[in-house]
Design a protein around this motif. Structure first.
Motif, PDB file in Angstrom:
ATOM      1  N   ARG A 358       0.823  -1.206   0.000  1.00 33.88           N
ATOM      2  CA  ARG A 358       0.000   0.000   0.000  1.00 33.88           C
ATOM      3  C   ARG A 358       0.860   1.259   0.000  1.00 33.88           C
ATOM      4  O   ARG A 358       0.433   2.290  -0.499  1.00 33.88           O
ATOM      5  N   CYS A 359       2.057   1.183   0.571  1.00 31.37           N
ATOM      6  CA  CYS A 359       2.908   2.378   0.614  1.00 31.37           C
ATOM      7  C   CYS A 359       3.374   2.751  -0.792  1.00 31.37           C
ATOM      8  O   CYS A 359       3.410   3.922  -1.152  1.00 31.37           O
ATOM      9  N   GLU A 360       3.747   1.746  -1.574  1.00 39.24           N
ATOM     10  CA  GLU A 360       4.346   2.017  -2.888  1.00 39.24           C
ATOM     11  C   GLU A 360       3.400   1.670  -4.033  1.00 39.24           C
ATOM     12  O   GLU A 360       3.806   1.655  -5.196  1.00 39.24           O
ATOM     13  N   ASP A 361       2.139   1.303  -3.692  1.00 37.97           N
ATOM     14  CA  ASP A 361       1.127   1.054  -4.708  1.00 37.97           C
ATOM     15  C   ASP A 361       1.552  -0.054  -5.685  1.00 37.97           C
ATOM     16  O   ASP A 361       1.452   0.109  -6.904  1.00 37.97           O
ATOM     17  N   VAL A 362       2.014  -1.157  -5.155  1.00 44.17           N
ATOM     18  CA  VAL A 362       2.452  -2.271  -6.007  1.00 44.17           C
ATOM     19  C   VAL A 362       1.361  -3.346  -6.007  1.00 44.17           C
ATOM     20  O   VAL A 362       0.882  -3.759  -4.944  1.00 44.17           O
ATOM     21  N   ARG A 363       0.992  -3.778  -7.206  1.00 43.76           N
ATOM     22  CA  ARG A 363      -0.070  -4.775  -7.327  1.00 43.76           C
ATOM     23  C   ARG A 363       0.514  -6.189  -7.373  1.00 43.76           C
ATOM     24  O   ARG A 363       1.673  -6.368  -7.771  1.00 43.76           O
ATOM     25  N   LEU A 364      -0.298  -7.156  -6.987  1.00 42.57           N
ATOM     26  CA  LEU A 364       0.196  -8.531  -6.884  1.00 42.57           C
ATOM     27  C   LEU A 364       0.774  -9.017  -8.211  1.00 42.57           C
ATOM     28  O   LEU A 364       1.832  -9.644  -8.255  1.00 42.57           O
TER      29      LEU A 364
END
Ligand SMILES: Cc1cc2nc3c(=O)[nH]c(=O)nc-3n(C[C@H](O)[C@H](O)[C@H](O)COP(=O)(O)OP(=O)(O)OC[C@H]3O[C@@H](n4cnc5c(N)ncnc54)[C@H](O)[C@@H]3O)c2cc1C
Length: 437
Positions: A358-364
């Protein structure tokens, strides 16, 4: 800015049930004890100060006992690093170093949060997180809350939410009915736990408790409007709500133990600090107690804290005398782990486009090409944000993507001027710190 320097015989990190017990036992044996905690008030997670209802009686007794023994408490103080028998502590905008003879790590645990579609919507929080916010005065009157996930924390969180005015419309426990029944049948060996569970269920009699039920996705445009849940037997249910409090158990806080080089027991995402019967870690002079050693509940934390405090003050016989009580408490913890083991279906809740970091907005889906956490970090920045992988690191370990690890100092983010002043100790300030004069 000069750093202040404190000295003590025993430094205890964490003022939860384990740390308070350890500090009190060591101080009663004549040790100069310094108890350090990041929170403004002592008590840890289970005894977190409640702005409306105060501290529970057990917490007040533990605090009074530590106080009477002469323990010096340092609240709002984060231990951010360590080098050669010295702890580096950030106290708001100031730097403090603590030199100790023995060190007790009682750093506790945090929630395991698993990603699922919609979990980033406003209105979705961790179960323990919701509990903490409620105790800090979050307005909840009339709020429709669904509590979901796994473990006894769900009941405790639901109870706190209800006590603060929320309407708990459902409690959804992923563990199946049979596992829960087996666990409940064995509770006669821990009458205090049985009584606590009965008290919570009675207080929550209006709220529906569903076993074998888990969250599928949170629904809403700009904020949470409803949650879709799987229920036992293969059905689905959509429940309108304003708040979803969702946690999947706890994982030990290991950052400081890792910085010190303490060995861990091999337990995947649930690994804790490895200790012997005196709560000694693999590092000379360093002890650990409570949930840092593996999640076990408040009674286990208190007994382990007492053992660690006695041993840290050099009273090995008195420490070992408590070993049978510790074994009893740890058997409860093992039962808990077994009964609330996570259903593998929970590993498949997140889709490729679900945000995991959530901090770096990385998706699975962005992590799919990587077999190694370091490579994934370099390419996607997963785990490199403000929380330093505290949330996504444990989640990805639970999902079987990357092992939990990658801990790096500082343990918490530190302003550069505070960081720079570590090592510039001003000896004239030694007596002004919180240890005994
Ligand atoms: C969010 C949450 C809510 C919970 N609620 C309940 C509940 O309602 N009922 C229940 O029975 N159990 C609850 N638990 C379980 C609870 O953790 C244990 O029962 C018990 O509190 C464990 O005691 P402990 O002393 O080992 O750790 P904790 O109580 O977790 O205390 C650890 C302390 O260490 C401090 N700390 C950690 N790292 C550092 C550092 N680097 N520098 C300074 N301070 C540090 C933390 O601020 C914390 O105060 C909860 C757990 C969590 C994570």
């Amino acid at each position: 800015m000069a750093e202040r320097l404190a000295r003590c015989d025993v430094a205890v990190v964490g003022a939860g049930p384990a740390g308070l017990a350890a500090a009190g036992e060591a101080a009663r044996r004549g040790a100069r004890v310094l108890l350090v905690d990041a929170q403004p008030m002592p008590g840890g997670q289970v005894w977190r100060h409640d702005s409306a209802h105060g501290a529970p009686p057990a917490a007040r007794r533990a605090l009074d006992a530590a106080d009477a023994a002469g323990v010096r408490l340092l609240p709002r103080s984060e231990v951010v690093g360590h080098a050669g028998g010295r702890l580096f502590v950030r106290e708001d905008a100031a730097a403090l170093s603590i030199d100790y003879g023995a060190l007790v790590l009682a750093t506790g645990a945090r929630e395991l949060l698993l990603p699922f579609p919609g979990w980033t919507l406003p209105g979705v929080v961790g179960a323990g997180g919701a509990q903490a916010l409620a105790k800090q005065g979050w307005p909840l009157r009339g709020v429709r809350a669904v509590v979901a996930g796994s473990g006894p924390l769900l009941l405790a969180a639901a109870h706190t939410l209800r006590r603060h005015g929320a309407r708990v419309v459902g409690i959804h426990e992923q563990a199946g009915r049979e596992a829960l029944a087996g666990f409940a049948l064995g509770l006669w060996r821990w009458p205090g736990k049985a009584a606590q569970a009965a008290r919570l269920r009675t207080a929550l009699w209006r709220s529906r408790y569903l076993a074998g039920s888990h969250v599928l996705r949170a629904l809403g445009d700009t904020r949470l409007e409803a949650v879709e849940l799987a229920v036992a037997g293969g059905g689905r249910r959509t429940v309108p709500c304003d708040l979803l409090a969702c946690g999947f158990g706890l994982v030990p806080n290991l950052e400081l133990a890792h910085a010190l080089g303490c060995a861990l027991h091999d337990d995947g995402p649930h690994a804790g600090v490895r200790v012997d019967a005196q709560m000694r870690t693999s590092v000379e002079g360093v002890f650990a107690a409570g949930e840092a050693c593996g999640v076990g509940g408040v009674d286990c934390a208190r007994i382990e804290g007492r053992i660690a405090g006695r041993a840290a003050a050099g009273d090995a016989d008195a420490a070992l005398a408590l070993a049978p009580r510790r074994a009893h408490a740890r058997r409860f913890a093992a039962g808990l782990r077994h009964a609330f083991a996570l259903d593998p279906r929970l590993h498949r809740l997140a889709c490729d486009d679900t945000v995991v970091c959530r901090c770096e907005d990385v998706r699975l889906g962005a992590l799919a090409p990587f077999a190694d956490a370091r490579e994934a970090k370099l390419a996607t920045r997963v785990g490199m944000g403000a929380c330093q992988g505290r949330v996504c690191g444990a989640a990805l370990a639970e999902l079987g993507r990357f092992p939990r690890g990658g801990f790096r100092p500082p343990v918490f983010p530190v302003p550069l001027d505070v960081l720079a002043s570590f090592g510039a100790a001003d000896p004239s300030m030694t007596t002004r710190t919180g240890v005994h004069p």
